[in-house]
Design a protein around this motif. Structure first.
Motif, short mmCIF file in Angstrom:
data_model
loop_
_atom_site.label_atom_id
_atom_site.label_comp_id
_atom_site.label_asym_id
_atom_site.label_seq_id
_atom_site.Cartn_x
_atom_site.Cartn_y
_atom_site.Cartn_z
N GLN A 1 0.83 -1.19 0.00
CA GLN A 1 0.00 0.00 0.00
C GLN A 1 0.88 1.26 0.00
OE1 GLN A 1 -3.18 0.05 -0.41
NE2 GLN A 1 -3.65 2.17 0.04
N ASN A 2 1.90 1.28 0.84
CA ASN A 2 2.77 2.45 0.91
C ASN A 2 3.55 2.66 -0.38
OD1 ASN A 2 1.95 3.13 3.47
ND2 ASN A 2 3.60 1.98 4.47
N SER A 3 3.93 1.58 -1.05
CA SER A 3 4.68 1.73 -2.30
C SER A 3 3.81 2.34 -3.39
CB SER A 3 5.24 0.39 -2.74
OG SER A 3 4.20 -0.50 -3.07
N ILE A 4 2.54 1.99 -3.40
CA ILE A 4 1.62 2.58 -4.39
C ILE A 4 1.46 4.07 -4.13
CG2 ILE A 4 -0.76 2.61 -5.22
CD1 ILE A 4 -0.83 -0.41 -4.67
N ILE A 5 1.33 4.44 -2.88
CA ILE A 5 1.19 5.86 -2.52
C ILE A 5 2.45 6.61 -2.91
CG2 ILE A 5 1.00 7.45 -0.58
CD1 ILE A 5 -0.79 5.32 0.77
N LEU A 6 3.60 6.06 -2.59
CA LEU A 6 4.87 6.72 -2.92
C LEU A 6 5.03 6.88 -4.43
CD1 LEU A 6 7.57 7.87 -1.97
CD2 LEU A 6 8.50 5.56 -2.14
N ARG A 7 4.72 5.83 -5.19
CA ARG A 7 4.82 5.93 -6.65
C ARG A 7 3.88 6.98 -7.21
NH1 ARG A 7 4.19 0.07 -8.84
NH2 ARG A 7 3.45 -0.33 -6.76
N ARG A 8 2.66 7.05 -6.68
CA ARG A 8 1.70 8.03 -7.20
C ARG A 8 2.15 9.44 -6.87
NH1 ARG A 8 -4.53 8.74 -6.81
NH2 ARG A 8 -4.67 10.61 -8.05
N VAL A 9 2.63 9.68 -5.66
CA VAL A 9 3.10 11.01 -5.27
C VAL A 9 4.30 11.42 -6.13
CG1 VAL A 9 4.19 12.33 -3.42
CG2 VAL A 9 2.17 10.96 -2.94
N LEU A 10 5.24 10.51 -6.31
CA LEU A 10 6.41 10.82 -7.15
C LEU A 10 6.00 11.09 -8.59
CD1 LEU A 10 9.07 8.33 -5.76
CD2 LEU A 10 8.95 10.81 -5.45
N PHE A 11 5.07 10.30 -9.12
CA PHE A 11 4.62 10.53 -10.49
C PHE A 11 3.93 11.88 -10.63
CE2 PHE A 11 1.20 10.44 -13.62
CZ PHE A 11 1.95 10.27 -14.77
N GLU A 12 3.05 12.20 -9.69
CA GLU A 12 2.34 13.50 -9.75
C GLU A 12 3.33 14.65 -9.66
OE1 GLU A 12 -0.86 14.17 -10.27
OE2 GLU A 12 -1.56 12.11 -10.30
N ALA A 13 4.31 14.56 -8.77
CA ALA A 13 5.31 15.62 -8.63
C ALA A 13 6.15 15.74 -9.90
CB ALA A 13 6.19 15.36 -7.42
N PHE A 14 6.59 14.60 -10.44
CA PHE A 14 7.38 14.61 -11.66
C PHE A 14 6.58 15.19 -12.81
CE2 PHE A 14 8.81 12.54 -15.57
CZ PHE A 14 10.17 12.85 -15.54
N ASP A 15 5.33 14.77 -12.94
CA ASP A 15 4.48 15.24 -14.03
C ASP A 15 4.19 16.73 -13.91
OD1 ASP A 15 2.90 14.74 -16.35
OD2 ASP A 15 1.11 14.93 -15.08
N SER A 16 4.11 17.24 -12.70
CA SER A 16 3.78 18.64 -12.51
C SER A 16 4.96 19.57 -12.76
CB SER A 16 3.28 18.88 -11.08
OG SER A 16 2.10 18.16 -10.85
N TYR A 17 6.16 19.14 -12.39
CA TYR A 17 7.30 20.06 -12.39
C TYR A 17 8.36 19.78 -13.43
CZ TYR A 17 5.30 21.46 -7.95
OH TYR A 17 4.46 21.89 -6.98
N ILE A 18 8.24 18.74 -14.23
CA ILE A 18 9.30 18.39 -15.17
C ILE A 18 9.50 19.48 -16.23
CG2 ILE A 18 7.83 17.02 -16.69
CD1 ILE A 18 11.51 16.36 -15.82
N ILE A 19 8.43 20.10 -16.69
CA ILE A 19 8.58 21.14 -17.71
C ILE A 19 9.32 22.35 -17.15
CG2 ILE A 19 6.31 22.18 -17.30
CD1 ILE A 19 8.05 21.87 -20.70
N LEU A 20 9.10 22.65 -15.89
CA LEU A 20 9.79 23.78 -15.28
C LEU A 20 11.28 23.50 -15.14
CD1 LEU A 20 7.22 24.68 -12.50
CD2 LEU A 20 7.44 25.66 -14.78
N PHE A 21 11.64 22.29 -14.72
CA PHE A 21 13.05 21.93 -14.64
C PHE A 21 13.69 21.89 -16.02
CE2 PHE A 21 11.78 19.96 -10.53
CZ PHE A 21 12.62 20.72 -9.73
N TYR A 22 12.97 21.43 -17.00
CA TYR A 22 13.50 21.39 -18.37
C TYR A 22 13.81 22.80 -18.87
CZ TYR A 22 13.67 20.84 -23.41
OH TYR A 22 14.05 20.88 -24.72
#
Length: 105
Positions: A1-22
């Motif tokens: 359960q915790n791994s699913i939550i961690l993956r989802r949070v990391l994906f949402e953060a990556f998806d939200s901020y990757i264009i800004l870092f690029y």
């Protein structure tokens, strides 16, 4: 359960901020970065106004009963706590995970 939550949070953060870092690190284009940040801010503001103000107003406007079709006082008195509890129990379960992600990201 915790791994699913961690993956989802990391994906949402990556998806939200990757264009800004690029734009900031790889392209080194501050003007495009500024435009992207301003656009994200404006879109988020419009989304919040729409979901918190416009949609409830529309629902309230269209939910009005026609004249004479509203419940009478006697009907309101007949509605018991059991009826309210039953109707609330039939609602779908509220998931707070998306709220936590919105606060975090």
């Amino acid at each position: 359960q915790n791994s699913i939550i961690l993956r989802r949070v990391l994906f949402e953060a990556f998806d939200s901020y990757i264009i800004l870092f690029y734009l900031a690190i790889y392209e080194r284009n501050i003007i495009l970065l500024r435009l992207e940040l301003a656009g994200a801010f404006h879109i988020d503001t419009l989304r919040r106004v729409f979901t918190e103000c416009v949609i409830p107003y529309i629902i309230k406007h269209f939910k009005k009963d026609p004249v004479g079709a509203s419940k009478k006082d006697d009907d309101m008195k007949k509605e018991t706590a059991d009826g309210r509890l039953t109707s609330e129990a039939n609602l779908e379960e509220y998931d707070t995970f998306d709220d936590y992600i919105e606060i975090l990201i």
